[in-house]
Scaffold this active site. Structure first.
Site, PDB file in Angstrom:
ATOM      1  N   SER A 178      18.330   3.778   7.858  1.00 31.44           N
ATOM      2  CA  SER A 178      17.261   3.062   8.562  1.00 31.44           C
ATOM      3  C   SER A 178      17.645   2.775   9.998  1.00 31.44           C
ATOM      4  O   SER A 178      18.820   2.569  10.312  1.00 31.44           O
ATOM      5  CB  SER A 178      16.987   1.728   7.859  1.00 31.44           C
ATOM      6  OG  SER A 178      16.003   1.000   8.566  1.00 31.44           O
ATOM      7  N   CYS A 182      22.046  -1.200  14.645  1.00 29.42           N
ATOM      8  CA  CYS A 182      22.919  -1.638  15.751  1.00 29.42           C
ATOM      9  C   CYS A 182      22.954  -3.164  15.866  1.00 29.42           C
ATOM     10  O   CYS A 182      23.844  -3.707  16.514  1.00 29.42           O
ATOM     11  CB  CYS A 182      22.431  -1.050  17.084  1.00 29.42           C
ATOM     12  SG  CYS A 182      22.697   0.716  17.188  1.00 29.42           S
ATOM     13  N   ASP A 183      21.954  -3.815  15.282  1.00 27.88           N
ATOM     14  CA  ASP A 183      21.808  -5.265  15.486  1.00 27.88           C
ATOM     15  C   ASP A 183      22.141  -6.014  14.188  1.00 27.88           C
ATOM     16  O   ASP A 183      21.346  -6.012  13.251  1.00 27.88           O
ATOM     17  CB  ASP A 183      20.352  -5.547  15.902  1.00 27.88           C
ATOM     18  CG  ASP A 183      20.109  -7.029  16.103  1.00 27.88           C
ATOM     19  OD1 ASP A 183      21.078  -7.820  16.045  1.00 27.88           O
ATOM     20  OD2 ASP A 183      18.935  -7.389  16.316  1.00 27.88           O
ATOM     21  N   PRO A 184      23.311  -6.660  14.125  1.00 26.60           N
ATOM     22  CA  PRO A 184      23.645  -7.376  12.884  1.00 26.60           C
ATOM     23  C   PRO A 184      22.658  -8.506  12.595  1.00 26.60           C
ATOM     24  O   PRO A 184      22.565  -8.985  11.468  1.00 26.60           O
ATOM     25  CB  PRO A 184      25.053  -7.923  13.149  1.00 26.60           C
ATOM     26  CG  PRO A 184      25.212  -7.930  14.630  1.00 26.60           C
ATOM     27  CD  PRO A 184      24.335  -6.830  15.171  1.00 26.60           C
ATOM     28  N   HIS A 186      19.334  -8.217  13.008  1.00 25.33           N
ATOM     29  CA  HIS A 186      17.992  -7.648  12.837  1.00 25.33           C
ATOM     30  C   HIS A 186      17.231  -8.420  11.753  1.00 25.33           C
ATOM     31  O   HIS A 186      17.822  -8.814  10.737  1.00 25.33           O
ATOM     32  CB  HIS A 186      18.124  -6.177  12.429  1.00 25.33           C
ATOM     33  CG  HIS A 186      16.853  -5.394  12.555  1.00 25.33           C
ATOM     34  ND1 HIS A 186      15.837  -5.492  11.634  1.00 25.33           N
ATOM     35  CD2 HIS A 186      16.436  -4.516  13.483  1.00 25.33           C
ATOM     36  CE1 HIS A 186      14.843  -4.689  11.992  1.00 25.33           C
ATOM     37  NE2 HIS A 186      15.189  -4.083  13.110  1.00 25.33           N
TER      38      HIS A 186
HETATM   39  N1  NAP Z   1      10.020   0.933   4.409  1.00 25.02           N
HETATM   40  C1  NAP Z   1      10.310   1.157   5.674  1.00 25.02           C
HETATM   41  O1  NAP Z   1       9.522   0.912   6.591  1.00 25.02           O
HETATM   42  C2  NAP Z   1      11.654   1.744   6.014  1.00 25.02           C
HETATM   43  C3  NAP Z   1      12.004   1.881   7.352  1.00 25.02           C
HETATM   44  C4  NAP Z   1      13.196   2.513   7.681  1.00 25.02           C
HETATM   45  C5  NAP Z   1      14.033   2.979   6.679  1.00 25.02           C
HETATM   46  N2  NAP Z   1      13.692   2.796   5.369  1.00 25.02           N
HETATM   47  C6  NAP Z   1      14.607   3.338   4.366  1.00 25.02           C
HETATM   48  O2  NAP Z   1      14.177   4.665   4.104  1.00 25.02           O
HETATM   49  C7  NAP Z   1      14.582   5.029   2.790  1.00 25.02           C
HETATM   50  C8  NAP Z   1      13.398   5.573   2.009  1.00 25.02           C
HETATM   51  O3  NAP Z   1      12.435   4.534   1.870  1.00 25.02           O
HETATM   52  P1  NAP Z   1      11.228   4.680   0.828  1.00 25.02           P
HETATM   53  O4  NAP Z   1      10.303   3.528   1.072  1.00 25.02           O
HETATM   54  O5  NAP Z   1      10.670   6.047   0.871  1.00 25.02           O
HETATM   55  O6  NAP Z   1      12.016   4.509  -0.538  1.00 25.02           O
HETATM   56  P2  NAP Z   1      11.507   3.885  -1.915  1.00 25.02           P
HETATM   57  O7  NAP Z   1      10.134   4.400  -2.222  1.00 25.02           O
HETATM   58  O8  NAP Z   1      11.708   2.405  -1.898  1.00 25.02           O
HETATM   59  O9  NAP Z   1      12.515   4.563  -2.953  1.00 25.02           O
HETATM   60  C9  NAP Z   1      13.733   4.018  -3.313  1.00 25.02           C
HETATM   61  C10 NAP Z   1      14.309   4.917  -4.390  1.00 25.02           C
HETATM   62  O10 NAP Z   1      15.605   4.433  -4.733  1.00 25.02           O
HETATM   63  C11 NAP Z   1      15.691   4.435  -6.144  1.00 25.02           C
HETATM   64  N3  NAP Z   1      16.670   3.441  -6.571  1.00 25.02           N
HETATM   65  C12 NAP Z   1      16.743   2.133  -6.223  1.00 25.02           C
HETATM   66  N4  NAP Z   1      17.782   1.542  -6.836  1.00 25.02           N
HETATM   67  C13 NAP Z   1      18.386   2.513  -7.580  1.00 25.02           C
HETATM   68  C14 NAP Z   1      19.495   2.536  -8.444  1.00 25.02           C
HETATM   69  N5  NAP Z   1      20.205   1.430  -8.687  1.00 25.02           N
HETATM   70  N6  NAP Z   1      19.823   3.693  -9.046  1.00 25.02           N
HETATM   71  C15 NAP Z   1      19.093   4.834  -8.840  1.00 25.02           C
HETATM   72  N7  NAP Z   1      18.015   4.871  -8.026  1.00 25.02           N
HETATM   73  C16 NAP Z   1      17.672   3.729  -7.409  1.00 25.02           C
HETATM   74  C17 NAP Z   1      14.288   4.094  -6.636  1.00 25.02           C
HETATM   75  O11 NAP Z   1      14.166   4.475  -7.975  1.00 25.02           O
HETATM   76  P3  NAP Z   1      13.040   3.853  -8.953  1.00 25.02           P
HETATM   77  O12 NAP Z   1      11.796   4.675  -8.673  1.00 25.02           O
HETATM   78  O13 NAP Z   1      13.590   4.069 -10.307  1.00 25.02           O
HETATM   79  O14 NAP Z   1      12.882   2.398  -8.605  1.00 25.02           O
HETATM   80  C18 NAP Z   1      13.479   4.957  -5.677  1.00 25.02           C
HETATM   81  O15 NAP Z   1      13.450   6.276  -6.161  1.00 25.02           O
HETATM   82  C19 NAP Z   1      15.209   3.777   2.191  1.00 25.02           C
HETATM   83  O16 NAP Z   1      16.599   3.827   2.385  1.00 25.02           O
HETATM   84  C20 NAP Z   1      14.623   2.657   3.025  1.00 25.02           C
HETATM   85  O17 NAP Z   1      15.430   1.510   3.015  1.00 25.02           O
HETATM   86  C21 NAP Z   1      12.513   2.192   5.016  1.00 25.02           C
END
Ligand code: NAP
Length: 333
Positions: A178, A182-184, A186
């Site tokens: 994500s 850079c910002d602790p 955030h």
């Molecule tokens: N949301 C935002 O705006 C944003 C912005 C920047 C970056 N991100 C990052 O981008 C990435 C993708 O985000 P997304 O919203 O597309 O993801 P997401 O839909 O929240 O998917 C998370 C996935 O991780 C799996 N998971 C969680 N805990 C697990 C565990 N203990 N063991 C195995 N699988 C596990 C979930 O499985 P289940 O289906 O079984 O729960 C799901 O498949 C993430 O790292 C997120 O933090 C998000």
């Protein structure tokens, strides 16, 4: 593997049932001459979802990837014969809808009033606590037992990286992380802090540093806020060190998940042409009339080569023993 190689790359996708993970799986399956796909899921529902997408049942593994030795060993076995790992797992906060709605309304009214009066309240210099005026509202959230950012985004990802290293077949790890690392302080680091978790970006960054130190070829992607417009309509921008994080969240570019998945897949294809051994921020804006959206391997290649930098981990270095964690101790958000 490069874009001209005839050998298929077997790619293992974790978090495959997630919104980005499923798009990565779909896009890999659309290139059957180049990729074979294996996945990790946690539920029967997710298993069926993968079968419906076209993943062969032999390539679907049930694993909870929150850092246990058992799951690391099982993943290591599942990774045999895979040349690449794409990590899409993430701790997902459970948001308390009512308190978040009321708090959000209160925040919206305050920030609208501040906007009308032409001023944004800033915390006093050096003050701890609260989301800053330039940040969005922090929702009230908790974590499922054993599924905090420390467990899933750090220990779980470290276990995946170690399994890849021990597999001896994996030659490239792509980590979907994500922007904001850079910002602790955030604002995202405050989410679920009261509920015994939090520091999501700090734990993600620490996992990124583990990947870099592992010696495995890697690509780390830092998307801005994820959104889901139709695929293939945006122009992707790359940068480093959170340069795409404009100070006010309302001005920030977002990142479509479909374009993020495309970038991850292209980095696999372009491993030897700018796609590996780097950590990159990404965001996208809608293509203007007559402007080509970023969709082809050639466009991604140019983009990667025009921005050859990599994020610096001397900024917010999470490996330092005295690394500062999020700005507010639990209970004061
Ligand atoms: N949301 C935002 O705006 C944003 C912005 C920047 C970056 N991100 C990052 O981008 C990435 C993708 O985000 P997304 O919203 O597309 O993801 P997401 O839909 O929240 O998917 C998370 C996935 O991780 C799996 N998971 C969680 N805990 C697990 C565990 N203990 N063991 C195995 N699988 C596990 C979930 O499985 P289940 O289906 O079984 O729960 C799901 O498949 C993430 O790292 C997120 O933090 C998000």
């Amino acid at each position: 593997m490069d874009g001209n190689s005839s050998a298929k790359t077997k790619v293992f996708v974790t978090g495959a049932s997630g919104k980005t993970g499923a798009l990565v799986v779909q896009q890999l399956l659309q290139l059957p001459d180049k990729f074979e796909v294996a996945v990790a899921v946690r539920s029967d529902k997710a298993h069926k979802y993968m079968v419906d997408l076209g993943v062969t049942p032999d390539n679907i593994f049930h694993l909870d990837l929150s850092g246990s030795d058992e799951s690391r060993a099982a993943l290591q076995a599942a990774l045999q014969g895979c040349q690449a790992l794409v990590i899409c797992t993430a701790a997902v906060p459970e948001v308390a809808l009512l308190s978040t709605l009321l708090g959000g309304l209160w925040f919206w009214a305050g920030s609208t009033l501040a906007g009308l009066l032409g001023r944004h309240q800033q915390p006093p210099e050096g003050a701890a606590g609260g989301s800053r005026a330039a940040d969005p509202f922090v929702p009230v959230a908790k974590w499922k037992a054993g599924q905090t950012p420390e467990k899933v985004d750090y220990q779980g990802q470290v276990a995946q990286i170690e399994a890849a290293k021990a597999s001896s077949s994996v030659q490239h790890v792509v980590l979907i992380s994500s922007a904001g690392g850079c910002d602790p302080h955030h604002f995202l680091n405050h989410i679920g802090k009261d509920a015994g978790g939090g520091d999501i970006l700090n734990w993600k960054r620490k996992a990124e540093q583990h990947l870099i130190a592992s010696g495995l070829p890697y690509t780390i992607l830092h998307p801005n806020h994820l959104v889901d417009p139709p695929a293939g309509r945006h122009v992707v921008a790359l940068a480093v060190d959170d340069a795409l994080q404009q100070p006010h969240w309302r001005q920030r570019l977002k990142m479509p998940r479909a374009d993020l998945a495309a970038l991850a897949v292209q980095c696999l294809l372009l491993k030897d042409a700018g796609g590996a051994n780097r950590s990159i921020d990404c965001a996208a804006r809608p293509a203007a009339a007559g402007e080509a959206p970023t969709t082809t391997t050639e466009q991604f290649k140019q983009l990667l080569q025009q921005m050859p930098d990599s994020c610096s981990y001397s900024i917010n270095d999470r490996t330092k023993p005295d690394a500062e964690w999020a700005c507010t101790p639990a209970g004061q958000n």
